[in-house]
Design a protein around this motif. Structure first.
Motif, PDB file in Angstrom:
ATOM      1  N   VAL A  20       0.837  -1.202   0.000  1.00  0.00           N
ATOM      2  CA  VAL A  20       0.000   0.000   0.000  1.00  0.00           C
ATOM      3  C   VAL A  20       0.872   1.254   0.000  1.00  0.00           C
ATOM      4  O   VAL A  20       0.610   2.206  -0.741  1.00  0.00           O
ATOM      5  N   ALA A  21       1.910   1.255   0.807  1.00  0.00           N
ATOM      6  CA  ALA A  21       2.801   2.412   0.873  1.00  0.00           C
ATOM      7  C   ALA A  21       3.477   2.661  -0.471  1.00  0.00           C
ATOM      8  O   ALA A  21       3.513   3.793  -0.964  1.00  0.00           O
ATOM      9  N   VAL A  22       3.985   1.622  -1.093  1.00  0.00           N
ATOM     10  CA  VAL A  22       4.640   1.755  -2.394  1.00  0.00           C
ATOM     11  C   VAL A  22       3.632   2.180  -3.463  1.00  0.00           C
ATOM     12  O   VAL A  22       3.942   3.019  -4.313  1.00  0.00           O
ATOM     13  N   ALA A  23       2.421   1.652  -3.390  1.00  0.00           N
ATOM     14  CA  ALA A  23       1.379   2.021  -4.354  1.00  0.00           C
ATOM     15  C   ALA A  23       1.076   3.514  -4.298  1.00  0.00           C
ATOM     16  O   ALA A  23       0.804   4.137  -5.324  1.00  0.00           O
ATOM     17  N   HIS A  24       1.138   4.091  -3.104  1.00  0.00           N
ATOM     18  CA  HIS A  24       0.917   5.532  -2.991  1.00  0.00           C
ATOM     19  C   HIS A  24       2.066   6.321  -3.608  1.00  0.00           C
ATOM     20  O   HIS A  24       1.842   7.352  -4.243  1.00  0.00           O
ATOM     21  N   ILE A  25       3.269   5.864  -3.445  1.00  0.00           N
ATOM     22  CA  ILE A  25       4.425   6.561  -4.008  1.00  0.00           C
ATOM     23  C   ILE A  25       4.432   6.446  -5.535  1.00  0.00           C
ATOM     24  O   ILE A  25       4.770   7.391  -6.233  1.00  0.00           O
ATOM     25  N   THR A  26       4.019   5.286  -6.051  1.00  0.00           N
ATOM     26  CA  THR A  26       3.973   5.103  -7.508  1.00  0.00           C
ATOM     27  C   THR A  26       2.666   5.614  -8.105  1.00  0.00           C
ATOM     28  O   THR A  26       2.494   5.603  -9.321  1.00  0.00           O
ATOM     29  N   GLU A  27       1.761   6.064  -7.224  1.00  0.00           N
ATOM     30  CA  GLU A  27       0.484   6.663  -7.623  1.00  0.00           C
ATOM     31  C   GLU A  27      -0.343   5.731  -8.515  1.00  0.00           C
ATOM     32  O   GLU A  27      -0.882   6.136  -9.546  1.00  0.00           O
ATOM     33  N   CYS A  28      -0.483   4.491  -8.068  1.00  0.00           N
ATOM     34  CA  CYS A  28      -1.250   3.482  -8.811  1.00  0.00           C
ATOM     35  C   CYS A  28      -2.584   3.243  -8.100  1.00  0.00           C
ATOM     36  O   CYS A  28      -2.628   2.526  -7.099  1.00  0.00           O
ATOM     37  N   PRO A  29      -3.686   3.838  -8.593  1.00  0.00           N
ATOM     38  CA  PRO A  29      -4.970   3.689  -7.908  1.00  0.00           C
ATOM     39  C   PRO A  29      -5.439   2.238  -7.827  1.00  0.00           C
ATOM     40  O   PRO A  29      -6.020   1.832  -6.821  1.00  0.00           O
ATOM     41  N   TYR A  30      -5.195   1.459  -8.867  1.00  0.00           N
ATOM     42  CA  TYR A  30      -5.577   0.049  -8.839  1.00  0.00           C
ATOM     43  C   TYR A  30      -4.829  -0.682  -7.728  1.00  0.00           C
ATOM     44  O   TYR A  30      -5.418  -1.435  -6.957  1.00  0.00           O
ATOM     45  N   CYS A  31      -3.533  -0.441  -7.638  1.00  0.00           N
ATOM     46  CA  CYS A  31      -2.714  -1.096  -6.607  1.00  0.00           C
ATOM     47  C   CYS A  31      -3.153  -0.663  -5.202  1.00  0.00           C
ATOM     48  O   CYS A  31      -3.196  -1.492  -4.291  1.00  0.00           O
ATOM     49  N   ILE A  32      -3.461   0.615  -5.045  1.00  0.00           N
ATOM     50  CA  ILE A  32      -3.928   1.115  -3.747  1.00  0.00           C
ATOM     51  C   ILE A  32      -5.187   0.369  -3.341  1.00  0.00           C
ATOM     52  O   ILE A  32      -5.310  -0.094  -2.200  1.00  0.00           O
ATOM     53  N   ASP A  33      -6.127   0.236  -4.279  1.00  0.00           N
ATOM     54  CA  ASP A  33      -7.391  -0.453  -4.003  1.00  0.00           C
ATOM     55  C   ASP A  33      -7.158  -1.910  -3.618  1.00  0.00           C
ATOM     56  O   ASP A  33      -7.612  -2.368  -2.556  1.00  0.00           O
TER      57      ASP A  33
END
Length: 79
Positions: A20-33
Motif C-alpha cells: 500500500v505504501a509503495v502504491a501511494h508513491i507510484t500513484e497506482c490507484p488500482y494497486c492502492i485499491d
C-alpha cells in the motif's frame, strides 16, 4: 502483488502494508485499491495503513529535498 500471502520472513499483513505504501508513491490507484483490501483482510488497521503511507511519503520527500543540491549547482550556471 502476487504471492504476498505466501509464507516468508514477513507476515502477509506487513507485506500488504508495504505494498500500500509503495502504491501511494507510484500513484497506482488500482494497486492502492487491491492492496488496501488485502491489508484489511490480513488484519491491518486504518491507523497502520495511514502510518505506512506517511513513512513512504517522508522517504520519498527526502529524495526531493536532497536533490536541492542539483538546483543550487544549476542556478546561474549559464551566466
Amino acid at each position: 502483488m502476487e504471492g504476498s500471502s505466501q509464507a516468508g520472513k514477513l507476515s502477509a499483513q506487513l507485506k500488504e502494508l508495504i505494498a500500500v505504501a509503495v502504491a501511494h508513491i507510484t500513484e497506482c490507484p488500482y494497486c492502492i485499491d487491491v492492496h488496501s483490501k488485502n491489508a484489511e483482510k490480513a488484519g491491518a488497521t486504518k491507523e497502520q495503513l495511514s502510518e505506512a503511507i506517511l513513512v513512504a511519503a517522508a522517504v520519498a520527500a527526502g529524495g526531493a529535498y536532497t536533490h536541492i543540491a542539483n538546483m543550487i549547482e544549476s542556478y546561474g550556471a549559464e551566466e
